[in-house]
Design a protein around this motif. Structure first.
Motif, PDB file in Angstrom:
ATOM      1  N   LEU A 192       6.987   9.832   0.139  1.00 48.04           N
ATOM      2  CA  LEU A 192       6.215   8.767  -0.201  1.00 48.04           C
ATOM      3  C   LEU A 192       6.364   7.413   0.855  1.00 48.04           C
ATOM      4  O   LEU A 192       7.510   7.459   1.348  1.00 48.04           O
ATOM      5  CB  LEU A 192       6.587   8.195  -1.508  1.00 48.04           C
ATOM      6  N   THR A 226       1.280   5.649  -7.013  1.00 46.53           N
ATOM      7  CA  THR A 226       0.779   6.933  -6.432  1.00 46.53           C
ATOM      8  C   THR A 226       1.318   7.901  -7.457  1.00 46.53           C
ATOM      9  O   THR A 226       2.451   8.204  -7.684  1.00 46.53           O
ATOM     10  CB  THR A 226       1.198   6.818  -4.996  1.00 46.53           C
ATOM     11  N   VAL A 281       4.027   8.547 -12.245  1.00 45.13           N
ATOM     12  CA  VAL A 281       3.245   7.758 -11.262  1.00 45.13           C
ATOM     13  C   VAL A 281       4.458   6.770 -10.344  1.00 45.13           C
ATOM     14  O   VAL A 281       5.450   6.303 -11.245  1.00 45.13           O
ATOM     15  CB  VAL A 281       2.297   6.623 -11.772  1.00 45.13           C
ATOM     16  N   TYR A 289       5.805   3.668  -8.101  1.00 45.92           N
ATOM     17  CA  TYR A 289       5.215   2.467  -7.678  1.00 45.92           C
ATOM     18  C   TYR A 289       6.422   1.845  -6.940  1.00 45.92           C
ATOM     19  O   TYR A 289       7.669   1.950  -7.100  1.00 45.92           O
ATOM     20  CB  TYR A 289       5.550   1.544  -8.964  1.00 45.92           C
ATOM     21  N   GLN A 346       0.858  -1.377  -0.020  1.00 42.43           N
ATOM     22  CA  GLN A 346       0.175   0.013  -0.023  1.00 42.43           C
ATOM     23  C   GLN A 346       0.877   1.218   0.120  1.00 42.43           C
ATOM     24  O   GLN A 346       1.454   1.796   0.894  1.00 42.43           O
ATOM     25  CB  GLN A 346      -0.843   0.051   1.282  1.00 42.43           C
ATOM     26  N   ALA A 347       0.768   1.943  -1.054  1.00 45.70           N
ATOM     27  CA  ALA A 347       1.711   3.135  -1.247  1.00 45.70           C
ATOM     28  C   ALA A 347       0.861   4.467  -1.180  1.00 45.70           C
ATOM     29  O   ALA A 347      -0.406   4.499  -1.331  1.00 45.70           O
ATOM     30  CB  ALA A 347       2.148   3.174  -2.680  1.00 45.70           C
ATOM     31  N   CYS A 348       1.535   5.345  -0.504  1.00 45.59           N
ATOM     32  CA  CYS A 348       0.637   6.660  -0.181  1.00 45.59           C
ATOM     33  C   CYS A 348       1.705   7.891  -0.262  1.00 45.59           C
ATOM     34  O   CYS A 348       2.878   7.562  -0.005  1.00 45.59           O
ATOM     35  CB  CYS A 348      -0.100   6.601   1.095  1.00 45.59           C
ATOM     36  N   GLY A 405       1.685  10.428  -2.415  1.00 48.21           N
ATOM     37  CA  GLY A 405       1.760  11.288  -3.576  1.00 48.21           C
ATOM     38  C   GLY A 405       0.839  12.691  -3.742  1.00 48.21           C
ATOM     39  O   GLY A 405       0.105  12.787  -2.517  1.00 48.21           O
ATOM     40  N   CYS A 429       5.332   3.281   1.857  1.00 49.53           N
ATOM     41  CA  CYS A 429       4.854   2.017   1.176  1.00 49.53           C
ATOM     42  C   CYS A 429       4.988   0.779   2.160  1.00 49.53           C
ATOM     43  O   CYS A 429       6.062   0.245   2.343  1.00 49.53           O
ATOM     44  CB  CYS A 429       5.520   1.589  -0.178  1.00 49.53           C
TER      45      CYS A 429
END
Length: 114
Positions: free
Chosen positions: A19, A108, A91, A93, A4-6, A8, A21
């Motif tokens: 960022l 993100t 984006v 990843y 789960q990335a967040c 951005g 993850c």
């Protein structure tokens, strides 16, 4: 395994973003973790990677501006991005390697305005 990335978002040139993850759904420590990015119409390229022992590798374009780190206890990888440029727009990843397998996050979006 889920990543789960967040973190951005939209930022002005010269600004910063972090960022994160987190990998879940697996017992054990990830081997390599890191970040790739993909801008529209381009291939996905490595941004930064970090080994279990903390050895890092950066793309030349981000050296001195981005810092990758990880929390092994949480199987979480971070990317601190400073002095952002419009060409960093992409984006992002995250990935994590467990054993012989690579797992990817959903991506993100980072947008840097000029």
């Amino acid at each position: 395994v889920q990543l789960q990335a967040c973190g951005g978002g939209l930022v002005q040139a010269g600004g910063s973003l972090t960022l994160s993850c987190a990998a879940s759904g697996i017992i054990g420590r990830a081997n390599a973790m890191g970040w790739y990015r993909q801008a529209p119409g381009t291939q996905r390229d490595l941004v930064a990677a970090i080994s279990t022992g903390g050895r890092t590798n950066y793309a030349d374009s981000v050296k001195g501006r981005f810092t990758i780190s990880r929390d092994n206890a949480k199987n979480t990888v971070y990317l601190q991005m400073n002095s952002l440029k419009p060409e960093d727009t992409a984006v992002y990843y995250c990935y994590a390697t467990f054993g012989r397998f690579d797992y990817w996050g959903q991506g993100t979006l980072v947008t840097v305005s000029s």
